[in-house]
Scaffold this active site. Sequence first.
Site, PDB file in Angstrom:
ATOM      1  N   CYS A  52       0.831  -1.203   0.000  1.00 29.78           N
ATOM      2  CA  CYS A  52       0.000   0.000   0.000  1.00 29.78           C
ATOM      3  C   CYS A  52       0.875   1.266   0.000  1.00 29.78           C
ATOM      4  O   CYS A  52       1.553   1.565  -0.980  1.00 29.78           O
ATOM      5  CB  CYS A  52      -0.958  -0.036   1.183  1.00 29.78           C
ATOM      6  SG  CYS A  52      -2.200   1.277   1.194  1.00 29.78           S
ATOM      7  N   ASP A  55     -10.581  -2.836  -5.741  1.00 29.62           N
ATOM      8  CA  ASP A  55      -9.597  -1.912  -5.168  1.00 29.62           C
ATOM      9  C   ASP A  55      -9.844  -0.513  -5.696  1.00 29.62           C
ATOM     10  O   ASP A  55      -9.520  -0.204  -6.848  1.00 29.62           O
ATOM     11  CB  ASP A  55      -8.178  -2.378  -5.516  1.00 29.62           C
ATOM     12  CG  ASP A  55      -7.111  -1.668  -4.698  1.00 29.62           C
ATOM     13  OD1 ASP A  55      -7.373  -0.552  -4.209  1.00 29.62           O
ATOM     14  OD2 ASP A  55      -6.006  -2.224  -4.563  1.00 29.62           O
ATOM     15  N   HIS A 111      -8.510  -4.266  -1.464  1.00 30.00           N
ATOM     16  CA  HIS A 111      -7.274  -3.552  -1.125  1.00 30.00           C
ATOM     17  C   HIS A 111      -6.848  -3.901   0.304  1.00 30.00           C
ATOM     18  O   HIS A 111      -7.659  -3.902   1.222  1.00 30.00           O
ATOM     19  CB  HIS A 111      -7.505  -2.047  -1.240  1.00 30.00           C
ATOM     20  CG  HIS A 111      -6.275  -1.229  -1.005  1.00 30.00           C
ATOM     21  ND1 HIS A 111      -5.380  -0.934  -2.003  1.00 30.00           N
ATOM     22  CD2 HIS A 111      -5.782  -0.653   0.121  1.00 30.00           C
ATOM     23  CE1 HIS A 111      -4.395  -0.212  -1.511  1.00 30.00           C
ATOM     24  NE2 HIS A 111      -4.617  -0.023  -0.221  1.00 30.00           N
TER      25      HIS A 111
END
Length: 247
Positions: free
Chosen positions: A133, A181, A213
């Site tokens: 991320c 996502d 995500h």
Amino acid sequence: MTSLPPGACCYQGVKHEGQAAGSISTLNDFEIYTSYPADKSTENAILFLTDVIGHRFINAQLIADQFAANGYFVIMPDIFHGDPVQLNKPAGFDIGKWKLNHGTEKIDPIVEACVQELRTKYNTKKIGAVGYCFGAKYVVRHLHPEQGKIDAGYLAHPSFVDADEFKALTGPVAISAAETDAIFPAEKRHESESILKELGTPYQINLYSGVEHGFAVRGDPKNPVARYAKESAFLQAVQWFKEHLGA
């Protein structure tokens, strides 16, 4: 941008159970979590750049230990100087405002210090870097083998990577992406693929169905779909580094 700015999905998820095998120490003015392989070798290393939950998150520490179990010395810095985001922060938290205090001018020097530490103190020959991320941006920014920086990179559900940053990378990179996502949607994934094709650097992009995500760090291990995707994404990273770093 090849991925969008962080949102609430960047800090939501499930805390995993387990006992960390590594240790925390200090490098310059920030903490680092380190984990050694069984033979204590530091010849091949992984620089672990976390999501916004940070280096003290047990999920990240357990993944770091897994890389160590596969033969890599791991160093995972506190890229937030003691100001990570709490897992499952209550609604109303402004992650955009938080991000203003954690820009490239603060994080780049931490990454550079870790690379320098690996090259000098630990005599590391090959450095791979994983970015989950938030951390993915800094893998991309420092993926320059010809400059003695990162030799190979792996990104899981990346966030807010600029297209120009992506176009500037010069080393091999693998990506694990989630089917659902909002931060790295299909159009951004396709844009990244197009850039990588043009660059001509080795790349791999795996898309995992049924997950969202954050799955590679914060997925629910009790959910068989999420568990499979998390484990498979990790094995993707290990196989990628064995090909491009050795171990």
